[in-house]
Design a protein around this motif. Structure first.
Motif, PDB file in Angstrom:
ATOM      1  N   SER A  84     -12.459 -51.049  23.110  1.00 42.73           N
ATOM      2  CA  SER A  84     -13.091 -51.560  24.340  1.00 42.73           C
ATOM      3  C   SER A  84     -13.871 -52.847  24.079  1.00 42.73           C
ATOM      4  O   SER A  84     -14.116 -53.640  24.991  1.00 42.73           O
ATOM      5  N   LYS A  85     -14.260 -53.076  22.782  1.00 42.69           N
ATOM      6  CA  LYS A  85     -14.992 -54.296  22.420  1.00 42.69           C
ATOM      7  C   LYS A  85     -14.064 -55.418  21.984  1.00 42.69           C
ATOM      8  O   LYS A  85     -14.514 -56.479  21.545  1.00 42.69           O
ATOM      9  N   GLY A  86     -12.733 -55.169  22.048  1.00 42.50           N
ATOM     10  CA  GLY A  86     -11.762 -56.192  21.689  1.00 42.50           C
ATOM     11  C   GLY A  86     -11.432 -56.251  20.206  1.00 42.50           C
ATOM     12  O   GLY A  86     -10.751 -57.180  19.761  1.00 42.50           O
ATOM     13  N   ILE A  87     -11.903 -55.282  19.436  1.00 39.90           N
ATOM     14  CA  ILE A  87     -11.619 -55.252  17.983  1.00 39.90           C
ATOM     15  C   ILE A  87     -10.242 -54.642  17.761  1.00 39.90           C
ATOM     16  O   ILE A  87      -9.914 -53.581  18.317  1.00 39.90           O
ATOM     17  N   VAL A  88      -9.431 -55.322  16.940  1.00 41.62           N
ATOM     18  CA  VAL A  88      -8.083 -54.836  16.645  1.00 41.62           C
ATOM     19  C   VAL A  88      -8.165 -53.790  15.531  1.00 41.62           C
ATOM     20  O   VAL A  88      -8.764 -54.020  14.479  1.00 41.62           O
ATOM     21  N   GLU A  89      -7.547 -52.641  15.758  1.00 44.91           N
ATOM     22  CA  GLU A  89      -7.484 -51.582  14.751  1.00 44.91           C
ATOM     23  C   GLU A  89      -6.041 -51.180  14.528  1.00 44.91           C
ATOM     24  O   GLU A  89      -5.207 -51.272  15.434  1.00 44.91           O
ATOM     25  N   THR A  90      -5.753 -50.755  13.305  1.00 44.79           N
ATOM     26  CA  THR A  90      -4.409 -50.271  12.970  1.00 44.79           C
ATOM     27  C   THR A  90      -4.532 -48.936  12.252  1.00 44.79           C
ATOM     28  O   THR A  90      -5.599 -48.583  11.742  1.00 44.79           O
ATOM     29  N   GLY A  91      -3.441 -48.206  12.209  1.00 47.65           N
ATOM     30  CA  GLY A  91      -3.464 -46.932  11.494  1.00 47.65           C
ATOM     31  C   GLY A  91      -2.160 -46.181  11.637  1.00 47.65           C
ATOM     32  O   GLY A  91      -1.161 -46.720  12.140  1.00 47.65           O
TER      33      GLY A  91
END
Length: 403
Positions: free
Chosen positions: A12-19
């Motif tokens: 929601s804060k625009g941070i890209v995450e992967t997993g």
């Protein structure tokens, strides 16, 4: 059938995450990510590896790697780092590839809502029942960092115990192997040279010389193959016997009754039993679960059955010490100290004291064993080689005397 999906998304804060996550379909992955307030941008099934591509000869997670991870993880939790963040940091810095992969999977499971203990249970080859049960007790009691430090201390002491036993076994095995190889080389390559010379001289050879020449001819001929075949047959037979429950129990009982090594193995078993059970009880694991885990990790079927008998008796309302006394597997001093620990309500502390005492006993036993075996093996090697040399030179001495 569940598949592993690789994903990338924005919070929601625009941070890209992967997993990575395990799911039955892409829709299930999307639902899981939405619960975590992540908007997925890429979702793709992870490519399956070809058969045997994942085999790693000589791999696995060693006790040393597990101790380092456990200590570092305890420090991070104690410092207030979130569980997932600590796992992510450690997964990127541990040197062991297998452990690193396991930590990534555990992190993903924890992010998906699993408890840390449940995530650990999916990797039984790395994290034992003892480890996972202690972690579960630590999570429920809010003392995970304390439990992890206890686990690290327990693994370190177990490593020390294994090292002592290996040291006691390796030295005589190496010296005996060298002795056998030296004697075999002499009998197969050196003695036949003397045999040809003696046959040219004629006459009656001394009895020691005849014995050595007979043994040499036997080993150099079909005898050597026969000895190897007998040794291989015995090894295979023992392996097959130990594959059965009764056979394993019988051979373990025999090992405990050996004159010298049996005493050492019994002391090691007592130290391991008391250390494991004491650590589990002090960590808040229920006594019945602790006894079951202790039995499974005993490493000796005789000890395992004795501990399971104790578990059965405890489930019926009896004390731990009472069935131990009847079983007569452990020394009277151990059972009496356990009885005192139960009566005073300090069983875990008493078990730790017994474990410390028997750790010292193992130290002394290994030192005494090494001190005793060294001269015995030297006498055996020197006596055998000396007898061969004297037997070979007796005819030459006799010839010189006649001349």
């Amino acid at each position: 059938m569940a598949n592993v999906f690789q994903w990338s998304g924005k919070t929601s804060k625009g941070i890209v995450e992967t997993g990575e996550t395990t799911a039955n379909s892409r829709e299930e992955v999307i639902a899981q990510l939405r619960k975590r307030n992540i908007l997925p941008t890429i979702i793709k099934a992870k490519e399956k590896k070809a058969p045997f591509s994942g085999l790693s000869f000589g791999g696995g997670v060693k006790d040393k790697d597990l101790v380092v991870f456990t200590r570092q993880f305890a420090t991070m939790i104690d410092a207030g780092l979130p569980l997932v963040q600590a796992l992510e940091i450690l997964s990127s810095q541990v040197e062991n590839k297998v452990l690193a992969k396991n930590l990534v999977d555990i992190k993903n499971d924890v992010e998906s809502g699993s408890t840390f203990a449940d995530a650990l249970r999916k990797h039984p080859k790395t994290f034992s029942d003892l480890y996972t049960n202690m972690v579960a007790a630590g999570e429920s009691g809010g003392i995970l960092d304390t439990i992890l430090n206890r686990l690290a201390a327990y693994i370190e002491k177990t490593m020390k115990l294994k090292k002592q036993v290996k040291g006691a076994m390796i030295y005589p095995a190496v010296v005996t192997s060298v002795a056998v190889i030296v004697i075999a080389v002499i009998m197969i390559f050196v003695v036949p040279t003397f045999s040809q010379m003696f046959s040219q001289l004629g006459g009656t050879l001394p009895l020691p010389t005849q014995i050595i020449l007979g043994i040499s001819n036997f080993i150099a001929g079909i005898g050597g193959l026969l000895v190897i075949a007998v040794i291989v047959t015995i090894i295979v037979a023992v392996i097959q016997i130990r594959k059965t429950e009764g056979g394993k129990r019988a051979t373990d009982a025999l090992l405990l009754k050996l004159p010298i090594f049996g005493i050492l193995l019994k002391k090691v078993s007592v130290a391991k039993f008391t250390r494991t059970l004491g650590t589990l009880i002090s960590s808040g694991v229920p006594i019945l679960d602790g006894l079951e885990i202790t039995a499974k990790t005993a490493g000796n079927k005789v000890i395992e059955y004795a501990v399971m008998d104790v578990r059965q008796a405890v489930s019926e309302g009896k004390t731990v010490a009472e069935p131990l006394m009847k079983g007569k597997v452990f020394p009277p001093m151990v059972t009496h100290m356990i009885a005192v620990g139960e009566s005073t309500g300090a069983l875990d502390a008493m078990l730790s004291k017994i474990a410390d005492f028997y750790d010292d006993e193992v130290d002394n036993a290994v030192a005494n064993l090494t001190a005793m075996m060294e001269p015995m093996l030297m006498v055996f090697l020197g006596g055998a080689v000396g007898f061969i040399v004297v037997a070979m030179y007796l005819p030459i001495f006799r010839l010189i005397t006649l001349i």
